[in-house]
Design a protein around this motif. Structure first.
Motif, PDB file in Angstrom:
ATOM      1  N   ILE A   1      -5.129   7.667  13.630  1.00  0.00           N
ATOM      2  CA  ILE A   1      -6.306   8.036  14.680  1.00  0.00           C
ATOM      3  C   ILE A   1      -7.047   8.834  13.915  1.00  0.00           C
ATOM      4  O   ILE A   1      -6.225   9.693  11.951  1.00  0.00           O
TER       5      ILE A   1
ATOM      6  N   MET B   1      -8.730  12.079  12.256  1.00  0.00           N
ATOM      7  CA  MET B   1      -8.145  13.692  12.846  1.00  0.00           C
ATOM      8  C   MET B   1      -9.554  14.069  12.568  1.00  0.00           C
ATOM      9  O   MET B   1      -9.748  14.743  13.445  1.00  0.00           O
TER      10      MET B   1
ATOM     11  N   GLN C   1     -12.091  14.803  13.944  1.00  0.00           N
ATOM     12  CA  GLN C   1     -12.512  14.953  15.504  1.00  0.00           C
ATOM     13  C   GLN C   1     -11.799  16.255  16.214  1.00  0.00           C
ATOM     14  O   GLN C   1     -12.707  17.085  16.858  1.00  0.00           O
ATOM     15  N   PHE C   2     -10.983  16.812  15.726  1.00  0.00           N
ATOM     16  CA  PHE C   2     -10.145  17.749  15.873  1.00  0.00           C
ATOM     17  C   PHE C   2     -10.673  18.923  14.371  1.00  0.00           C
ATOM     18  O   PHE C   2     -10.529  20.346  14.682  1.00  0.00           O
TER      19      PHE C   2
ATOM     20  N   ALA D   1     -12.915  21.840  15.923  1.00  0.00           N
ATOM     21  CA  ALA D   1     -12.495  23.029  17.098  1.00  0.00           C
ATOM     22  C   ALA D   1     -11.704  23.659  15.718  1.00  0.00           C
ATOM     23  O   ALA D   1     -11.193  25.257  15.929  1.00  0.00           O
ATOM     24  N   PHE D   2     -10.818  23.745  15.079  1.00  0.00           N
ATOM     25  CA  PHE D   2      -9.739  24.043  14.028  1.00  0.00           C
ATOM     26  C   PHE D   2     -10.708  25.024  13.301  1.00  0.00           C
ATOM     27  O   PHE D   2     -10.296  25.965  12.848  1.00  0.00           O
TER      28      PHE D   2
ATOM     29  N   GLU E   1     -11.924  27.807  15.101  1.00  0.00           N
ATOM     30  CA  GLU E   1     -10.155  28.981  15.652  1.00  0.00           C
ATOM     31  C   GLU E   1     -10.520  29.509  14.626  1.00  0.00           C
ATOM     32  O   GLU E   1      -9.993  30.617  14.499  1.00  0.00           O
TER      33      GLU E   1
ATOM     34  N   HIS F   1      -0.518  32.835   9.933  1.00  0.00           N
ATOM     35  CA  HIS F   1      -0.186  30.931  10.259  1.00  0.00           C
ATOM     36  C   HIS F   1      -0.815  30.475  10.707  1.00  0.00           C
ATOM     37  O   HIS F   1      -0.206  29.005  10.596  1.00  0.00           O
ATOM     38  N   SER F   2      -1.599  30.636  11.833  1.00  0.00           N
ATOM     39  CA  SER F   2      -2.148  29.616  12.784  1.00  0.00           C
ATOM     40  C   SER F   2      -3.397  28.615  11.944  1.00  0.00           C
ATOM     41  O   SER F   2      -2.506  27.916  11.964  1.00  0.00           O
TER      42      SER F   2
ATOM     43  N   LYS G   1      -2.749  28.377   8.446  1.00  0.00           N
ATOM     44  CA  LYS G   1      -1.800  27.524   7.203  1.00  0.00           C
ATOM     45  C   LYS G   1      -1.349  26.592   8.049  1.00  0.00           C
ATOM     46  O   LYS G   1      -1.858  25.689   8.093  1.00  0.00           O
ATOM     47  N   GLY G   2      -1.398  26.275   9.691  1.00  0.00           N
ATOM     48  CA  GLY G   2      -0.649  25.640  10.275  1.00  0.00           C
ATOM     49  C   GLY G   2      -1.344  24.963  10.874  1.00  0.00           C
ATOM     50  O   GLY G   2      -1.627  23.155  10.246  1.00  0.00           O
TER      51      GLY G   2
ATOM     52  N   GLY H   1      -2.525  22.889   7.120  1.00  0.00           N
ATOM     53  CA  GLY H   1      -1.528  21.155   6.538  1.00  0.00           C
ATOM     54  C   GLY H   1      -1.800  19.888   7.575  1.00  0.00           C
ATOM     55  O   GLY H   1      -1.994  18.697   7.388  1.00  0.00           O
ATOM     56  N   THR H   2      -1.990  20.152   9.202  1.00  0.00           N
ATOM     57  CA  THR H   2      -2.275  19.350   9.546  1.00  0.00           C
ATOM     58  C   THR H   2      -2.911  18.201   9.666  1.00  0.00           C
ATOM     59  O   THR H   2      -2.542  17.443   9.383  1.00  0.00           O
ATOM     60  N   PHE H   3      -4.580  18.808   9.356  1.00  0.00           N
ATOM     61  CA  PHE H   3      -5.702  18.263   9.019  1.00  0.00           C
ATOM     62  C   PHE H   3      -5.529  17.696   7.165  1.00  0.00           C
ATOM     63  O   PHE H   3      -6.881  17.526   7.398  1.00  0.00           O
TER      64      PHE H   3
ATOM     65  N   PRO I   1       8.798  15.171   6.920  1.00  0.00           N
ATOM     66  CA  PRO I   1       9.001  15.168   5.011  1.00  0.00           C
ATOM     67  C   PRO I   1       9.527  16.202   4.488  1.00  0.00           C
ATOM     68  O   PRO I   1       9.845  17.723   4.649  1.00  0.00           O
TER      69      PRO I   1
ATOM     70  N   SER J   1      -6.854  23.859  18.576  1.00  0.00           N
ATOM     71  CA  SER J   1      -6.759  22.160  18.003  1.00  0.00           C
ATOM     72  C   SER J   1      -5.644  21.110  17.596  1.00  0.00           C
ATOM     73  O   SER J   1      -5.529  20.543  17.152  1.00  0.00           O
TER      74      SER J   1
ATOM     75  N   PRO K   1       3.472  20.444   9.118  1.00  0.00           N
ATOM     76  CA  PRO K   1       1.889  19.801   9.135  1.00  0.00           C
ATOM     77  C   PRO K   1       2.673  18.443   9.415  1.00  0.00           C
ATOM     78  O   PRO K   1       4.337  17.926   8.381  1.00  0.00           O
TER      79      PRO K   1
END
Lengths: 701, 175, 120
Positions: free
Chosen positions: A3, A5, A7-8, A11-12, A15, A48-49, A51-52, A55-57, A259, C12, C105
């Motif tokens: 997928i 990513m 495109q998000f 927004a990230f 934010e 915190h947000s 950071k999260g 990491g995800t992106f 992981p 997001s 993540p």
């Protein structure tokens, strides 16, 4: 399935930048020593947000950096660390670094690694001074490794507690997961089963022994039962293995999660300092100008309003349509002179006229509504100021209080994006050169703390921004001397106080003997003025020595549309921006005086205003007319009034600004063009340019 | 503001093959000139313009071309030929000019539009040394078609910003 | 496929999770607040709830507890999303009644695999 990513990402980033602003403004309100837990919590959650999400992106550097900040904040919120000024300042500095990292991530640019490393060092230093080391060095032990590639047979004894199902877990899933690891054979054990009438429907009484044949690591099996490790007795043994290892709820060693977490350690400062990444031009303390975004957030109420207005427009259009049809239908009859149909015509014309009036109203309302979409509150720009004032006042050892009014005043997004830097410069200037150091203030009988007022409000179709300080004011003698020295004015020129003060906006002007780090850097007041002019606005200063100065910026509500006064010169129509006009009047010949040869001045009340003739500026026939009954538009140029003689004054109207430069080139006397109601082009005056051309022409003669 | 013009001929890039080496010719007095047809946006009749103060004489002014402001040049004045009065037959050729990193739309006033000819590269000859000759920089070459001599213009050079600026400063023409 | 409730105050993250799940054919309802999520859960039924832990108003742990007290959610799989890798946070979730967790993540495939695991 992969997928995309990215495109998000937008927004990230949005934010995250908002989160940074929250962190910054909350940090500024934090009282040193006490540390309101709620505030710290808010700051913590924002970090915190970020950071999260990072990491995800995949923005690992951001994630890791934020983690360190988060650790520090965590300690503060649980009370194990005091809220010291140093810590707060370090966090503020870290926010700048983080902002730079996010911008680099968003724009695919580079970050000054040296700066990042430096900040890491500072934060870690603070962390290590505490009693407890941060928990970020927690190492996660991997389960006992077994050489992969060799088929093994595992024996799994799975004894669920009766309440295992309560959390929504189901052994069936676990078996399914196991079967994906290898060949499964399960034997159920009914030892725990109660007699039927004692059974509780939601409880689990079954146990199993499972053999799993396959090329699997123990860790993989443990993973299957990861969620239920507390709700069961589990033992996994390798058949033929002499030392079975038992895993169960009594063991507190942390289980490997998926992981496997990487140890988060900040890069050692020495390593990073040697990197060859280019150094960023701006120092971390200067908030970077936000790049012009391609999107805008609009309140849904504004959108609904537009939808309503368009609806009304549609109604009006069909009304006019209908009238037109009726007119056509009636045409033949009325052409023959039939009186009844003539009356019908008259009615239809009345309807048309009403419809057109309505159309005009609809169009106007729709235009207003649409323009409002681009409007955002000026708080977006003003929000930079508290931090700026805070940093600068400590840097300059001055006490300054910032008072802000009118943050909710709305202005066009593009105007706002471009007014930030000039505003920042003006504020810096006020703090650097305006407000005096405490001793000087006290000696002058002023309160120790200087006050900087930032006001914004709407006035007659414009946005007014005032920057007012109660400092030393502009030193007129010094300014005049410098201006004469630079040849901006001659020693013979008679200038009013206001004109002298506004000399600071002249190109090449700078009275600072040392280009101070704070407001110097080659960004002079003339650049501020040019930037504001480019936005269709004006800036002037009023000052009183010893009392203070007020900078007033006037900006149009929008960049695309302008309120103008139509004038005629040499048979052509021109548009003069209302924002520049002080007043218009009919010339009284008696008030004209000649000065030093050709220059003319006009006596208006008790002022002498220089006059220029638009016709001569435009190189039209010099009709040395006696100006009898001519009209004059008095405009503001460089803080002083100038009268421009035109042939006629027409009406005032709003015009849409069209570019001359796109297909032609820049014209010195014109700022753009517009298309009038009759389809013809009318040029829009640039009054500063006109005065400039006039000066050139008179010097030539 | 963006240009929303509909091209008469197709986009330069995509139709190079079909329209390559085709030139639209027009008349100024007895002389015939040609321009690359791929650069011709449209052809209009003459309508009034809004004058630009202090512009060189060959810049007649600007017009409203479907919402965009476009400047109009008089080629006779640009070339220093005696000017004539405009009438209903006077034509404005609207051209796409490339230069200085962007495309501009500009119009030129001509007496009349003539033909479209196909002229191969090797048919373009260097211009001879003529009396009133236009500055050679503004020409791509000369060609002979139907016993007529056609001067092919390089409009990018002819209408470059640099030249416009210079001309504005000095008030000169191009003879 | 399944009806999933996604709760996270970060737009997001929420978008990414929702997008991923929808792409796999699930029906997703997004809420950015624990209180609203609870209200939603009471009026509609979901096959799976995925919630962030750190949220204002009502955090994920409390939301989980509240959900478990509803009769139709006693056995519904609830997954918490957390960046903390320490054991206590996971346990706190479990103690509140969560089925399991997902550690941020994570990439979309992990999310899908985990969702598949609990939805059967």
């Amino acid at each position: 399935m992969s997928i995309d990513m990215s495109q998000f990402h937008e927004a990230f980033f949005e934010e995250s930048f908002e989160g940074l602003e929250i962190m910054e403004s909350e940090l500024l309100t934090l009282d040193v020593g006490e540390g309101d837990v709620e505030i710290i919590n808010t700051i913590f959650r924002a970090a915190h947000s970020i950071k999260g999400g990072a990491g995800t992106f995949g923005f690992m550097n951001v994630s890791e950096f934020t983690h360190v900040m988060e650790t520090l904040l965590d300690e503060m919120r649980d009370g194990s660390r005091d809220v010291t000024q140093y810590a707060v300042d370090s966090l503020l500095g870290s926010i700048d670094v983080l902002r730079a990292m996010l911008e680099a991530a968003r724009d695919n640019g580079d970050v000054d690694e040296g700066m990042v490393a430096e900040r890491y060092a500072i934060l870690n230093n603070i962390l290590n001074k505490g009693d407890e080391a941060a928990s970020n060095s927690e190492a996660e032990p991997v389960g006992a490794a077994v050489t992969p590639g060799i088929a093994q047979v595992w024996q799994i004894s799975f004894i669920p507690h009766t309440d295992l199902l309560m959390a929504g877990n189901d052994p069936v899933r676990m078996f399914r997961a196991l079967s994906e690891l290898g060949e499964v054979q399960a034997t159920v054990d009914l030892a725990k089963l109660l007699p039927f009438n004692e059974l509780v429907p939601e409880d689990l009484y079954l146990c199993w022994t499972v053999t799993l044949a396959g090329d699997t690591l123990k860790a993989d099996i443990e993973e299957v039962f990861e969620w239920v490790e507390d709700d069961c007795d589990l033992s996994i043994t390798l058949l033929d293995d002499a030392e079975p290892r038992e895993l169960g709820s009594d063991n507190d060693s942390p289980v490997v999660s998926t992981p496997p977490q990487e140890e988060i350690t900040p890069p050692p400062a020495s390593l990073k300092a040697e990197s060859t990444v280019p150094v960023m031009e701006n120092s971390p303390t200067k908030p970077k100008k936000p790049t012009e975004a391609a999107s805008i957030r609009v309140g849904i109420d504004k959108v609904d309003e537009i939808i309503n207005l368009v609806g009304e427009l549609v109604i009006t259009q069909s009304m006019l349509d209908q009238a037109g049809d009726d007119l056509e239908a009636n045409a033949e009859l009325s052409a023959s002179g039939d009186s009844a149909s003539q009356k019908i015509n008259a009615d239809i014309l009345l309807r048309l006229s009403k419809g057109l009036a309505q159309l005009e109203r609809n169009t106007r309302e729709l235009q207003d509504g649409v323009m409002r979409i681009r409007m955002l509150p000026i708080s977006f720009v003003f929000s930079r100021m508290p931090r700026l004032v805070h940093d600068l006042s400590s840097k300059l050892d001055k006490k300054i209080e910032l008072v802000v009014h009118g943050e909710e005043t709305e202005l066009d997004k593009t105007v706002m994006e471009n007014i930030g830097d000039p505003l920042v410069h003006l504020v810096r200037n006020a703090l650097d050169h305006g407000v005096e150091i405490p001793e000087v203030r006290l000696a002058a009988g002023k309160p120790e703390t200087g006050i900087l007022n930032l006001n914004a409000y709407h006035q007659g179709g414009n946005v007014i921004i005032e920057i007012k300080d109660d400092g030393a004011g502009i030193n007129k003698k010094k300014v005049l001397a410098k201006a004469i020295e630079k040849g901006i004015v001659s020693s013979h020129d008679k200038l009013s106080d206001d004109e002298v003060n506004n000399l600071i906006f002249a190109p090449g002007f700078s009275t600072a003997d040392v280009v101070s780090d704070v407001s110097g850097r080659g960004v002079g007041m003339d650049v501020v003025k040019t930037s504001i002019n480019k936005l269709g606005g004006r800036v002037v200063v009023q000052s009183e020595e010893g009392k203070g100065s007020v900078f007033t910026i006037r900006l149009p509500l929008t960049l695309a549309i302008l309120d103008g006064q139509l004038v005629t010169v040499g048979g052509e129509s021109y548009v003069v921006p209302l924002i520049a006009i002080i007043e218009s009047l009919q010339v009284d010949r008696a008030q004209i005086n000649q000065v030093a040869g050709k220059a003319e001045v006009y006596k208006l009340r008790d002022e002498y205003i220089p006059i220029i003739r638009a016709r001569s500026v435009f190189g039209l026939d010099d009709g040395v007319d006696d100006l009898h009954e001519s009209l004059m538009v008095i405009v503001e140029v460089d803080g002083a009034p100038v009268g421009i003689i035109v042939d006629e004054l027409q009406g005032q109207q709003q015009v849409v600004i069209k570019s001359l430069e796109t297909n032609y080139r820049k014209v010195e006397t014109m700022s753009g063009a517009t298309i009038l109601g009759d389809g013809t082009v009318a040029l829009i005056w640039d009054v500063n340019g006109m005065v400039g051309v006039h000066k050139k022409k008179s010097h030539k003669n | 503001m963006s240009t929303s013009l509909e091209p008469v001929s197709d986009d330069i890039e995509t139709n190079d093959n079909i329209h390559q080496n085709q030139y639209l010719t027009f008349l100024l007095g007895d002389e015939e000139y040609g321009v690359d047809i791929l650069r011709v946006q449209e052809i209009r009749g003459w309508d009034s313009v809004t004058t630009i103060p202090n512009a060189p004489a060959f810049i007649k002014g600007v017009i409203n071309l479907r919402g965009t402001i476009v400047s109009i040049l008089d080629l006779r004045e640009r070339f220093g030929i005696e000017s004539v009065e405009y009438n209903e037959l006077t034509v404005v050729v609207v051209l796409r000019v490339k230069g200085d990193g962007k495309d501009r739309i500009m119009g030129v006033v001509v007496d009349a539009v003539s033909e479209v000819y196909h002229i191969a590269e090797n048919e373009l000859k260097d211009p001879p040394d003529l009396g009133y000759a236009i500055n050679m920089d503004y020409m791509k070459g000369m060609a002979t078609v139907d016993e007529k001599m056609i001067s092919i213009l390089d409009i990018d050079q002819l209408m470059s910003l640099r030249d416009l600026d210079q001309a504005t400063e000095s008030g000169e023409q191009l003879a | 496929m399944a009806r999933i409730l996604v709760v996270d105050d970060s737009a997001s993250m929420r978008q990414m999770v929702a997008f991923t799940l929808k792409g796999a054919g699930h029906e997703v309802v997004e809420k950015n607040d624990g209180v609203e999520a609870l209200t939603s859960a009471k009026t509609e039924s979901f096959d799976l709830v995925i919630t962030d832990v750190n949220m204002p108003n009502m955090d994920g742990i409390t939301l989980t507890k509240e959900l478990r007290s509803l009769s139709n959610y006693r056995f519904t799989p609830i997954l918490t999303l957390t960046t903390e890798s320490s054991a206590e946070k996971k346990m706190a979730g479990k103690q509140a009644g969560a089925t399991g967790w997902l550690v941020k993540p994570f990439n979309p495939n992990q999310l899908l695999a985990t969702a598949k695991k609990v939805l059967g």
